[in-house]
Design a protein around this motif. Structure first.
Motif, PDB file in Angstrom:
ATOM      1  N   VAL A 185     -11.764  -5.843  -5.381  1.00 50.92           N
ATOM      2  CA  VAL A 185     -11.377  -7.625  -4.895  1.00 50.92           C
ATOM      3  C   VAL A 185     -10.471  -7.151  -3.690  1.00 50.92           C
ATOM      4  N   PRO A 186      -9.353  -6.753  -3.155  1.00 49.24           N
ATOM      5  CA  PRO A 186      -8.728  -6.853  -1.952  1.00 49.24           C
ATOM      6  C   PRO A 186     -10.262  -6.120  -1.281  1.00 49.24           C
ATOM      7  N   LEU A 187     -11.013  -5.913  -0.821  1.00 54.59           N
ATOM      8  CA  LEU A 187     -12.197  -5.582  -0.189  1.00 54.59           C
ATOM      9  C   LEU A 187     -12.786  -6.840  -0.205  1.00 54.59           C
ATOM     10  N   VAL A 188     -13.406  -7.493  -1.304  1.00 58.52           N
ATOM     11  CA  VAL A 188     -14.801  -8.609  -1.325  1.00 58.52           C
ATOM     12  C   VAL A 188     -13.869  -9.367  -1.273  1.00 58.52           C
ATOM     13  N   HIS A 189     -12.531  -9.965  -1.234  1.00 62.78           N
ATOM     14  CA  HIS A 189     -12.010 -11.010  -1.790  1.00 62.78           C
ATOM     15  C   HIS A 189     -10.829 -11.330  -1.490  1.00 62.78           C
ATOM     16  N   PRO A 190     -10.507 -10.559   0.522  1.00 57.87           N
ATOM     17  CA  PRO A 190      -9.106 -10.814   0.314  1.00 57.87           C
ATOM     18  C   PRO A 190      -8.085 -11.576   0.825  1.00 57.87           C
ATOM     19  N   GLU A 191      -9.326 -13.242   0.795  1.00 56.93           N
ATOM     20  CA  GLU A 191      -8.331 -14.873   1.073  1.00 56.93           C
ATOM     21  C   GLU A 191      -8.152 -14.707  -0.090  1.00 56.93           C
ATOM     22  N   VAL A 192      -8.515 -14.357  -1.132  1.00 56.41           N
ATOM     23  CA  VAL A 192      -7.808 -14.798  -2.264  1.00 56.41           C
ATOM     24  C   VAL A 192      -6.468 -13.821  -2.787  1.00 56.41           C
ATOM     25  N   VAL A 193      -6.811 -12.034  -2.137  1.00 54.84           N
ATOM     26  CA  VAL A 193      -5.386 -11.799  -2.715  1.00 54.84           C
ATOM     27  C   VAL A 193      -4.677 -11.626  -1.715  1.00 54.84           C
ATOM     28  N   ALA A 194      -4.730 -12.545  -0.478  1.00 63.14           N
ATOM     29  CA  ALA A 194      -3.851 -12.246   0.503  1.00 63.14           C
ATOM     30  C   ALA A 194      -2.899 -13.845   0.401  1.00 63.14           C
ATOM     31  N   SER A 195      -3.547 -14.656  -0.302  1.00 63.46           N
ATOM     32  CA  SER A 195      -2.709 -15.878  -0.492  1.00 63.46           C
ATOM     33  C   SER A 195      -2.138 -16.051  -1.752  1.00 63.46           C
ATOM     34  N   THR A 196      -1.799 -15.046  -2.513  1.00 60.92           N
ATOM     35  CA  THR A 196      -1.553 -14.785  -3.674  1.00 60.92           C
ATOM     36  C   THR A 196      -0.026 -13.924  -3.318  1.00 60.92           C
ATOM     37  N   ILE A 197      -0.678 -12.786  -2.304  1.00 65.17           N
ATOM     38  CA  ILE A 197       0.708 -12.152  -2.080  1.00 65.17           C
ATOM     39  C   ILE A 197       1.547 -12.891  -0.983  1.00 65.17           C
ATOM     40  N   VAL A 198       1.361 -14.112  -0.342  1.00 62.68           N
ATOM     41  CA  VAL A 198       1.810 -14.898   0.497  1.00 62.68           C
ATOM     42  C   VAL A 198       2.294 -15.866  -0.676  1.00 62.68           C
ATOM     43  N   GLU A 199       1.663 -16.642  -1.647  1.00 64.64           N
ATOM     44  CA  GLU A 199       2.495 -17.214  -2.400  1.00 64.64           C
ATOM     45  C   GLU A 199       3.345 -16.318  -3.145  1.00 64.64           C
ATOM     46  N   ALA A 200       3.325 -15.153  -3.616  1.00 66.52           N
ATOM     47  CA  ALA A 200       4.639 -14.464  -3.837  1.00 66.52           C
ATOM     48  C   ALA A 200       5.810 -14.196  -3.101  1.00 66.52           C
ATOM     49  N   ALA A 201       5.521 -14.213  -1.770  1.00 67.48           N
ATOM     50  CA  ALA A 201       5.994 -13.679  -0.900  1.00 67.48           C
ATOM     51  C   ALA A 201       7.581 -14.918  -0.669  1.00 67.48           C
ATOM     52  N   SER A 202       6.368 -16.296  -1.123  1.00 70.66           N
ATOM     53  CA  SER A 202       7.509 -17.498  -0.716  1.00 70.66           C
ATOM     54  C   SER A 202       8.788 -17.866  -1.569  1.00 70.66           C
TER      55      SER A 202
END
Length: 231
Positions: free
Chosen positions: A214-231
């Motif tokens: 999933v990090p390779l195929v749906h990076p937008e989902v993974v990145a947005s989840t990480i940003v949510e955690a970071a905020s």
């Protein structure tokens, strides 16, 4: 306010490059990103390695883990006080005394079975690879053919003893907020196992119809989840 540093920890069978599309999105969003390389020779060694690596960074930190690396970041001795949140990306979320091997067998569906694996001797032990002709089926079924071939050719093998490692103390997710990206088409870690672990941990769950890659195929989902955690 200073942005937290985002630490992306790869799992078994792929190296830190599995995060490349996620990393680009996070960097474009203004976050400092770093993706270390786990040795994967034994579980305790990976815990020590990550702790020492994190100790070289100034906080705050958000740590994301893919696959086996979820075991490592769950170990309380792997983290430093600067870690503020955890993100499990189709990853194991063990508690004290639990192993990746046992958790992966708790629910049916994993195709990480001996017939699909190749074990090669290496200095001091052995290391496990996925058969190249099974890589897509087991790990990256929704990746394009070029990515599947590159991933299969450049695997980061693991010593099988890593999957039997565990820790004694209470898991880190008991004391830190956590998020979990659950891949509903995962043939490596069964989706039911991912949901069970995430619910037990009280993680904020994001489900995506994806394979283990999933990090390779749906990076937008993974990145947005990480940003949510970071905020």
């Amino acid at each position: 306010m200073n942005q937290p540093t985002l630490v992306l920890v790869h799992g078994a069978l792929t190296d830190a490059s599995v995060w490349r599309r996620v990393s680009r999105r996070l960097q474009e969003a203004g976050y400092p990103v770093i993706a270390p390389a786990l040795p994967m020779r034994d579980f305790d060694g990976d815990v020590i390695y990550l702790r020492q690596f994190l100790s070289t960074l100034t906080g705050p930190l958000v740590v994301a883990a893919h696959s086996y690396a979820g075991c490592v970041i769950s170990a309380p001795d792997a983290l430093t006080p600067e870690v503020r949140a955890l993100v499990y990306v189709t990853a194991f979320q063990p508690d004290a005394g639990e192993t990746a091997g046992a958790l992966n067998g708790k629910f049916p569906g994993s195709r990480l079975v001996p017939d699909n694996l190749v074990v090669r001797p290496c200095p001091g032990g052995s290391e496990v690879y996925l058969r190249a002709d099974k890589f897509g089926e087991v790990y990256a079924g929704d990746a394009d053919e070029r990515d599947r071939k590159v991933l299969a050719a450049a695997q980061k093998p693991f010593d099988p003893v890593t999957l039997e490692g565990s820790f004694a103390g209470s898991a880190s997710w008991h004391g830190l907020p956590s998020w979990a990206v659950v891949s509903t088409q995962d043939n490596s870690i069964p989706p039911e196992a991912q949901r069970w672990m995430a619910e037990r941990a009280g993680s904020t769950v994001v489900e995506v119809a994806s394979s283990h890659a999933v990090p390779l195929v749906h990076p937008e989902v993974v990145a947005s989840t990480i940003v949510e955690a970071a905020s």
